[in-house]
Motif scaffolding. Structure first.
Motif, PDB file in Angstrom:
ATOM      1  N   TYR A  53       0.859  -1.184   0.000  1.00 56.60           N
ATOM      2  CA  TYR A  53       0.000   0.000   0.000  1.00 56.60           C
ATOM      3  C   TYR A  53       0.894   1.233   0.000  1.00 56.60           C
ATOM      4  CZ  TYR A  53      -3.536  -3.378   1.490  1.00 56.60           C
ATOM      5  OH  TYR A  53      -4.382  -4.445   1.562  1.00 56.60           O
ATOM      6  N   HIS A  54       0.303   2.379  -0.309  1.00 55.83           N
ATOM      7  CA  HIS A  54       1.054   3.639  -0.289  1.00 55.83           C
ATOM      8  C   HIS A  54       0.376   4.689   0.590  1.00 55.83           C
ATOM      9  CE1 HIS A  54       2.978   1.755  -3.727  1.00 55.83           C
ATOM     10  NE2 HIS A  54       3.978   2.600  -3.536  1.00 55.83           N
ATOM     11  N   ARG A  55      -0.890   4.938   0.343  1.00 53.69           N
ATOM     12  CA  ARG A  55      -1.595   5.922   1.162  1.00 53.69           C
ATOM     13  C   ARG A  55      -3.070   5.548   1.214  1.00 53.69           C
ATOM     14  NH1 ARG A  55       0.908   8.940  -2.983  1.00 53.69           N
ATOM     15  NH2 ARG A  55      -0.469   9.247  -4.761  1.00 53.69           N
ATOM     16  N   SER A 115      -1.066   9.291   6.264  1.00 51.02           N
ATOM     17  CA  SER A 115      -2.215   8.405   6.384  1.00 51.02           C
ATOM     18  C   SER A 115      -1.814   7.013   6.871  1.00 51.02           C
ATOM     19  CB  SER A 115      -2.984   8.313   5.063  1.00 51.02           C
ATOM     20  OG  SER A 115      -2.163   7.836   4.026  1.00 51.02           O
ATOM     21  N   THR A 116      -0.526   6.678   6.794  1.00 46.93           N
ATOM     22  CA  THR A 116      -0.056   5.425   7.391  1.00 46.93           C
ATOM     23  C   THR A 116      -0.305   5.478   8.892  1.00 46.93           C
ATOM     24  OG1 THR A 116       1.652   5.195   5.706  1.00 46.93           O
ATOM     25  CG2 THR A 116       1.944   3.927   7.736  1.00 46.93           C
ATOM     26  N   PHE A 117       0.024   6.611   9.482  1.00 51.49           N
ATOM     27  CA  PHE A 117      -0.178   6.796  10.921  1.00 51.49           C
ATOM     28  C   PHE A 117      -1.647   7.054  11.249  1.00 51.49           C
ATOM     29  CE2 PHE A 117      -0.492   9.695  14.550  1.00 51.49           C
ATOM     30  CZ  PHE A 117       0.075   8.900  15.540  1.00 51.49           C
ATOM     31  N   ARG A 118      -2.256   7.950  10.510  1.00 53.53           N
ATOM     32  CA  ARG A 118      -3.619   8.402  10.811  1.00 53.53           C
ATOM     33  C   ARG A 118      -4.675   7.331  10.542  1.00 53.53           C
ATOM     34  NH1 ARG A 118      -4.612  12.337   6.707  1.00 53.53           N
ATOM     35  NH2 ARG A 118      -5.430  10.576   5.555  1.00 53.53           N
ATOM     36  N   GLY A 146       1.413  18.850  -1.738  1.00 53.18           N
ATOM     37  CA  GLY A 146       1.220  19.704  -2.899  1.00 53.18           C
ATOM     38  C   GLY A 146       0.729  18.907  -4.074  1.00 53.18           C
ATOM     39  N   GLU A 147       0.938  19.459  -5.238  1.00 51.35           N
ATOM     40  CA  GLU A 147       0.437  18.791  -6.435  1.00 51.35           C
ATOM     41  C   GLU A 147       1.108  17.439  -6.635  1.00 51.35           C
ATOM     42  OE1 GLU A 147       0.207  19.662 -11.155  1.00 51.35           O
ATOM     43  OE2 GLU A 147      -0.076  21.354  -9.792  1.00 51.35           O
ATOM     44  N   ALA A 148       2.412  17.366  -6.368  1.00 47.94           N
ATOM     45  CA  ALA A 148       3.127  16.108  -6.565  1.00 47.94           C
ATOM     46  C   ALA A 148       2.748  15.081  -5.498  1.00 47.94           C
ATOM     47  CB  ALA A 148       4.625  16.350  -6.544  1.00 47.94           C
ATOM     48  N   GLN A 149       2.516  15.522  -4.270  1.00 49.60           N
ATOM     49  CA  GLN A 149       2.161  14.632  -3.176  1.00 49.60           C
ATOM     50  C   GLN A 149       0.913  15.178  -2.487  1.00 49.60           C
ATOM     51  OE1 GLN A 149       3.555  11.869  -3.117  1.00 49.60           O
ATOM     52  NE2 GLN A 149       5.396  12.315  -4.270  1.00 49.60           N
ATOM     53  N   PRO A 150      -0.139  14.390  -2.416  1.00 53.08           N
ATOM     54  CA  PRO A 150      -1.406  14.892  -1.885  1.00 53.08           C
ATOM     55  C   PRO A 150      -1.473  14.994  -0.364  1.00 53.08           C
ATOM     56  CG  PRO A 150      -1.632  12.633  -2.551  1.00 53.08           C
ATOM     57  CD  PRO A 150      -0.259  13.058  -2.965  1.00 53.08           C
ATOM     58  N   GLU A 151      -0.482  14.503   0.321  1.00 57.77           N
ATOM     59  CA  GLU A 151      -0.486  14.607   1.778  1.00 57.77           C
ATOM     60  C   GLU A 151       0.943  14.700   2.287  1.00 57.77           C
ATOM     61  OE1 GLU A 151      -1.193  10.746   4.001  1.00 57.77           O
ATOM     62  OE2 GLU A 151      -2.040  10.224   2.057  1.00 57.77           O
ATOM     63  N   ARG A 152       1.077  15.135   3.502  1.00 55.73           N
ATOM     64  CA  ARG A 152       2.411  15.280   4.078  1.00 55.73           C
ATOM     65  C   ARG A 152       2.961  13.912   4.485  1.00 55.73           C
ATOM     66  NH1 ARG A 152       2.534  14.409   9.477  1.00 55.73           N
ATOM     67  NH2 ARG A 152       0.633  14.702  10.674  1.00 55.73           N
ATOM     68  N   TYR A 153       4.244  13.902   4.799  1.00 53.74           N
ATOM     69  CA  TYR A 153       4.896  12.697   5.290  1.00 53.74           C
ATOM     70  C   TYR A 153       4.804  12.666   6.814  1.00 53.74           C
ATOM     71  CZ  TYR A 153       6.666  12.055   0.613  1.00 53.74           C
ATOM     72  OH  TYR A 153       6.744  11.865  -0.742  1.00 53.74           O
ATOM     73  N   MET A 154       4.998  11.484   7.375  1.00 50.04           N
ATOM     74  CA  MET A 154       4.955  11.358   8.834  1.00 50.04           C
ATOM     75  C   MET A 154       6.095  12.139   9.472  1.00 50.04           C
ATOM     76  SD  MET A 154       3.999   7.395   9.707  1.00 50.04           S
ATOM     77  CE  MET A 154       5.060   6.650   8.470  1.00 50.04           C
ATOM     78  N   THR A 155       5.865  12.545  10.707  1.00 53.45           N
ATOM     79  CA  THR A 155       6.908  13.179  11.514  1.00 53.45           C
ATOM     80  C   THR A 155       7.724  12.074  12.194  1.00 53.45           C
ATOM     81  OG1 THR A 155       5.557  13.246  13.505  1.00 53.45           O
ATOM     82  CG2 THR A 155       5.383  15.142  11.988  1.00 53.45           C
ATOM     83  N   TRP A 156       8.848  12.459  12.790  1.00 50.83           N
ATOM     84  CA  TRP A 156       9.651  11.483  13.527  1.00 50.83           C
ATOM     85  C   TRP A 156       8.863  10.943  14.719  1.00 50.83           C
ATOM     86  CZ3 TRP A 156      13.467   9.177  11.322  1.00 50.83           C
ATOM     87  CH2 TRP A 156      14.203   9.841  10.339  1.00 50.83           C
ATOM     88  N   ASP A 157       8.079  11.800  15.357  1.00 49.19           N
ATOM     89  CA  ASP A 157       7.252  11.357  16.483  1.00 49.19           C
ATOM     90  C   ASP A 157       6.235  10.309  16.031  1.00 49.19           C
ATOM     91  OD1 ASP A 157       6.182  11.586  19.276  1.00 49.19           O
ATOM     92  OD2 ASP A 157       4.413  12.293  18.159  1.00 49.19           O
ATOM     93  N   GLU A 158       5.574  10.556  14.908  1.00 48.14           N
ATOM     94  CA  GLU A 158       4.582   9.601  14.398  1.00 48.14           C
ATOM     95  C   GLU A 158       5.247   8.279  14.013  1.00 48.14           C
ATOM     96  OE1 GLU A 158       1.362  12.818  12.621  1.00 48.14           O
ATOM     97  OE2 GLU A 158       3.008  12.116  11.344  1.00 48.14           O
ATOM     98  N   LEU A 159       6.421   8.373  13.427  1.00 46.48           N
ATOM     99  CA  LEU A 159       7.151   7.166  13.059  1.00 46.48           C
ATOM    100  C   LEU A 159       7.521   6.360  14.306  1.00 46.48           C
ATOM    101  CD1 LEU A 159       8.198   5.734  10.546  1.00 46.48           C
ATOM    102  CD2 LEU A 159      10.337   6.997  10.809  1.00 46.48           C
ATOM    103  N   ILE A 167       4.528  -1.762  14.488  1.00 44.53           N
ATOM    104  CA  ILE A 167       4.706  -1.678  13.041  1.00 44.53           C
ATOM    105  C   ILE A 167       6.197  -1.467  12.783  1.00 44.53           C
ATOM    106  CG2 ILE A 167       4.082  -0.473  10.915  1.00 44.53           C
ATOM    107  CD1 ILE A 167       1.722  -1.860  12.378  1.00 44.53           C
ATOM    108  N   GLU A 168       6.804  -2.396  12.075  1.00 44.16           N
ATOM    109  CA  GLU A 168       8.233  -2.291  11.803  1.00 44.16           C
ATOM    110  C   GLU A 168       8.503  -1.200  10.770  1.00 44.16           C
ATOM    111  OE1 GLU A 168      10.675  -5.879  11.706  1.00 44.16           O
ATOM    112  OE2 GLU A 168       8.787  -7.006  11.790  1.00 44.16           O
ATOM    113  N   THR A 169       9.719  -0.662  10.808  1.00 44.55           N
ATOM    114  CA  THR A 169      10.124   0.363   9.849  1.00 44.55           C
ATOM    115  C   THR A 169      11.295  -0.152   9.036  1.00 44.55           C
ATOM    116  OG1 THR A 169       9.434   2.136  11.325  1.00 44.55           O
ATOM    117  CG2 THR A 169      10.975   2.719   9.596  1.00 44.55           C
ATOM    118  N   GLY A 170      11.220   0.050   7.739  1.00 40.00           N
ATOM    119  CA  GLY A 170      12.309  -0.291   6.843  1.00 40.00           C
ATOM    120  C   GLY A 170      12.621   0.884   5.947  1.00 40.00           C
ATOM    121  N   ALA A 171      13.725   0.804   5.248  1.00 34.40           N
ATOM    122  CA  ALA A 171      14.162   1.899   4.382  1.00 34.40           C
ATOM    123  C   ALA A 171      13.590   1.742   2.985  1.00 34.40           C
ATOM    124  CB  ALA A 171      15.689   1.937   4.320  1.00 34.40           C
ATOM    125  N   HIS A 172      13.012   2.820   2.477  1.00 36.35           N
ATOM    126  CA  HIS A 172      12.510   2.881   1.102  1.00 36.35           C
ATOM    127  C   HIS A 172      13.389   3.861   0.334  1.00 36.35           C
ATOM    128  CE1 HIS A 172       9.707   2.281  -2.088  1.00 36.35           C
ATOM    129  NE2 HIS A 172       9.200   3.497  -2.072  1.00 36.35           N
TER     130      HIS A 172
END
Length: 198
Positions: A53-55, A115-118, A146-159, A167-172
């Motif tokens: 999934y992405h968003r 939206s991963t967090f929310r 913005g136009e390229a990305q419809p939502e913001r990225y997670m913050t470090w706190d949310e991560l 939820i595990e975290t990996g590098a993309h």
């Protein structure tokens, strides 16, 4: 930002149709050529699916956005069938150290959008389904949409709160470069920098 806010970016109809057509053509080609039947026949052990999934939200014609209701239904189905596995289960299976049921699935979520967090986290937590968030390291904390990305990225706190919830975290990658378009050293550097920052 209200938790109820949904994405409103619309993907151009031509882009949406092109992606849909390409996927349909690939599926038909694999079916017609017998590739799928051959793969099934050669499989000797359990098969694992990776659901990527992405968003999450309501973005018209966005092939990378799944509605919260659809995601909840899919997660519920996996939970009820006891087919959801975590990354450690997959590692153990690939190493020959663990058995898993055929048809098991690992949920991954790419990029690190809010939206991963929310949206996704509460659903995964409610159904006790593990997942892996593959995050673009240099975009964590980028609050711009913005136009390229419809939502913001997670913050470090949310991560961090994702990790606390299991939820595990990996590098993309570090900069969301297409690794297939990079030479070996540049691709390796993307991974090293991302892992270091995460």
């Amino acid at each position: 930002i209200s938790p109820a806010r949904v994405c409103v970016l619309e993907i151009p109809i031509s882009r949406w149709l092109a992606k849909k057509s390409a996927r349909r053509a690939l599926s038909l080609l694999m079916s017609a050529s017998g590739t799928l039947a051959l793969r099934r026949g050669l499989a000797r052990s359990a098969r694992v699916r990776v659901l990527t999934y992405h968003r999450f939200g309501e973005i018209a014609r966005d092939p990378f956005c799944v509605s919260r209701a659809d995601f909840a239904a899919q997660v519920r189905l996996l939970a009820d069938a006891k087919r959801a596995i975590g990354l450690s289960d997959l590692r153990g299976f690939l190493a020959g150290e663990r058995e898993i049921a055929s048809g098991s699935a690992l949920i991954t979520i790419d990029d690190g959008f809010e939206s991963t967090f929310r949206d996704a986290l509460p659903i995964l937590r409610d159904h006790a389904v593990p997942a892996v968030a593959f995050v673009t390291a240099n975009r964590v904390g980028n609050r711009e949409a913005g136009e390229a990305q419809p939502e913001r990225y997670m913050t470090w706190d949310e991560l961090g709160r994702l990790a606390e919830a299991g939820i595990e975290t990996g590098a993309h990658g570090f900069e969301h470069e297409s690794l297939g378009g990079l030479d070996r050293e540049a691709a390796r550097e993307q991974g090293v920098r991302a892992r270091r920052q995460l």
